[in-house]
Design a protein around this motif. Structure first.
Motif, short mmCIF file in Angstrom:
data_model
loop_
_atom_site.label_atom_id
_atom_site.label_comp_id
_atom_site.label_asym_id
_atom_site.label_seq_id
_atom_site.Cartn_x
_atom_site.Cartn_y
_atom_site.Cartn_z
N ASP A 1 0.82 -1.21 0.00
CA ASP A 1 0.00 0.00 0.00
C ASP A 1 0.86 1.27 0.00
O ASP A 1 0.60 2.20 -0.77
CB ASP A 1 -0.93 0.00 1.22
CG ASP A 1 -1.99 -1.08 1.15
OD1 ASP A 1 -2.22 -1.61 0.04
OD2 ASP A 1 -2.57 -1.41 2.21
N THR B 1 2.74 2.87 -3.21
CA THR B 1 2.10 3.68 -4.24
C THR B 1 2.50 5.15 -4.11
O THR B 1 2.35 5.92 -5.04
CB THR B 1 0.57 3.58 -4.15
OG1 THR B 1 0.14 4.05 -2.87
CG2 THR B 1 0.11 2.14 -4.35
N HIS B 2 3.00 5.52 -2.95
CA HIS B 2 3.40 6.90 -2.73
C HIS B 2 4.88 7.05 -2.42
O HIS B 2 5.56 7.92 -2.98
CB HIS B 2 2.60 7.50 -1.57
CG HIS B 2 2.96 8.94 -1.28
ND1 HIS B 2 3.99 9.29 -0.43
CD2 HIS B 2 2.44 10.10 -1.75
CE1 HIS B 2 4.08 10.60 -0.39
NE2 HIS B 2 3.16 11.12 -1.15
N LYS C 1 1.57 9.42 -8.93
CA LYS C 1 1.15 9.26 -7.54
C LYS C 1 2.30 9.31 -6.56
O LYS C 1 2.12 9.59 -5.38
CB LYS C 1 0.39 7.93 -7.39
CG LYS C 1 -0.94 7.89 -8.11
CD LYS C 1 -1.65 6.56 -7.85
CE LYS C 1 -3.00 6.53 -8.56
NZ LYS C 1 -3.71 5.24 -8.32
N LYS C 2 3.51 9.03 -7.05
CA LYS C 2 4.67 9.06 -6.17
C LYS C 2 4.90 10.49 -5.65
O LYS C 2 4.93 11.44 -6.42
CB LYS C 2 5.92 8.61 -6.93
CG LYS C 2 5.98 7.12 -7.18
CD LYS C 2 6.45 6.37 -5.94
CE LYS C 2 6.66 4.91 -6.25
NZ LYS C 2 7.22 4.17 -5.11
#
Length: 405
Positions: free
Chosen positions: A275, A278-279, A315-316
């Motif tokens: 999860d 994704t960042h 999204k990073k």
């Protein structure tokens, strides 16, 4: 030398490295540009771009934002790094050493002492013999000794709240001073404990649903980290290190079974890392034989955070991309001055979970005992019984009403 993991997908460790990364899938590395720098790379301590704002003493609101901006304090080391991993993996040692080398603030893991030891050093756990059982203290040691106690659910929710509060303070520190922060475990991995507790029968179905309702209310208010470092240790190694630490409440714990520790490992790897990737950028190390901090620092320096600035819809690092200065200031106001509002999101009106409730008589007894304990009647600085000398003593605001107390 260990290689960098890109976007949460592991690369193979290079031959001869003492810190080989946990291999998942080989993925081509992104091009290198400016990133976090250590003392060795800079040739000395980090020099702040601007004088830090004393966010712990002074309010930061709309008026202050007019003359004290935010982004000019930020540099390549204004990052939030999480050190994660199983119990006794060696997180604290590595986190302290990384923070020192990168000139960042080290934040130790949250614990229940911050709930039960007040501003004057009085330990409220001493009052337990005056309270009904469901109003007594319940901390990490209590949980490890008696995980089936009804207060275990309240304990886990409090731990999430403490980690949430700690994370808000970390964000306020970065935005107000420009100095990066290294957190020893975090609010984002807290659910690993809740899930392992639930799966092993220590957290009821009702308490589990309350936990996730609270998490859903709160977690999206935060800015996710830039980098997560995960120290991987198999269950047998974790058990050996627990034994080597020789803490009675850990060695004789009913909690640290093969099943519980394996469940923690599974939730960490299959849910948390998946999860958060994704960042954030992720580095994973096989820490069975521990490793060298210098190698980890070198890997951190190779991570190219700036490459994600080139693509606005990537999204990073999305949480840390603010096109306008006003957006930086709004974020800073949120974490510096509106923390009380964020903490109010924990007030979930659920009355269907008995272990999270107190009966009226017990609640009154708790208030009578706690709020008349040394240093508990008023806010710090307003308690005459503790030697405070202030003309406004009698007008001090009552302390610790609601919240995690």
């Amino acid at each position: 030398m260990a290689s960098v993991i890109r976007a949460g997908i592991a690369r193979l460790g290079c031959p001869g490295s003492s810190n080989n990364l946990l291999s998942i899938t080989v993925f081509p590395a992104l091009s290198q540009s400016c990133g976090i720098s250590s003392k060795s790379m800079r040739g000395g301590p980090r020099i702040p771009k601007a004088k830090p704002w004393p966010y712990q003493e002074k309010n930061y609101g709309v008026f202050q934002a007019m003359y004290d901006k935010t982004s000019h304090r930020m540099d390549e080391n204004s990052k939030l790094i999480l050190i994660e991993g199983p119990v006794a993996a060696g997180k604290s040692k590595l986190a302290k050493e990384i923070a020192a080398e990168l000139d960042m603030l080290y934040v130790p893991p949250a614990n229940m002492d911050s709930v039960f030891i007040n501003d004057y050093g009085f330990d409220l756990r001493k009052l337990d013999d005056q309270l009904p059982e469901m109003c007594r203290s319940f901390d990490e040691k209590n949980f490890l000794r008696n995980p089936n106690h009804p207060l275990a659910a309240q304990f886990q929710i409090r731990m999430y709240m403490l980690r949430y509060s700690q994370y808000i303070d970390a964000l306020a520190h970065i935005l107000s001073t420009g100095q990066g922060v290294v957190l020893d475990r975090s609010v984002y991995s807290d659910f690993v404990f809740a899930e392992a507790m639930h799966k092993n029968g220590y957290l009821s179905k009702g308490a589990h649903s309350v936990y996730h309702e609270i998490k859903q209310n709160t977690i999206n208010e935060l800015m996710r980290p830039h980098l997560v470092i995960y120290l991987d240790c198999p269950v047998d190694v974790v058990k050996k290190r627990i034994k080597a630490r020789n803490l009675d409440y850990e060695v004789n714990s009913k909690v640290f079974t093969d099943s519980y520790l394996a469940d923690m490992e599974m939730f960490y790897k299959q849910h948390f890392l998946k999860d958060i990737s994704t960042h954030a950028e992720i580095l994973i190390y096989d820490w069975t034989a521990e490793g060298e901090t210098e190698v980890v620092v070198e890997d951190i320096e190779r991570v190219d955070f700036d490459v994600f600035e080139e693509y606005f819809f990537n999204k990073k690092m999305k949480d840390w991309r603010f096109p306008l200065e006003t957006e930086w200031c709004e974020a800073r106001i949120k974490y510096c001055s509106d923390k009380h509002t964020l903490m109010n999101y924990f007030n979930v009106p659920r009355f269907d979970v008995p272990e999270l409730l107190r009966d009226p008589e017990g609640g009154k007894k708790w208030r009578d005992v706690w709020l008349n304990a040394p240093g508990m009647k008023y806010s710090k600085g307003y308690n005459a019984d503790m030697g405070d000398k202030d003309l406004l003593t009698k007008n001090g605001a009552p302390l610790r009403e609601g919240g995690i107390y």
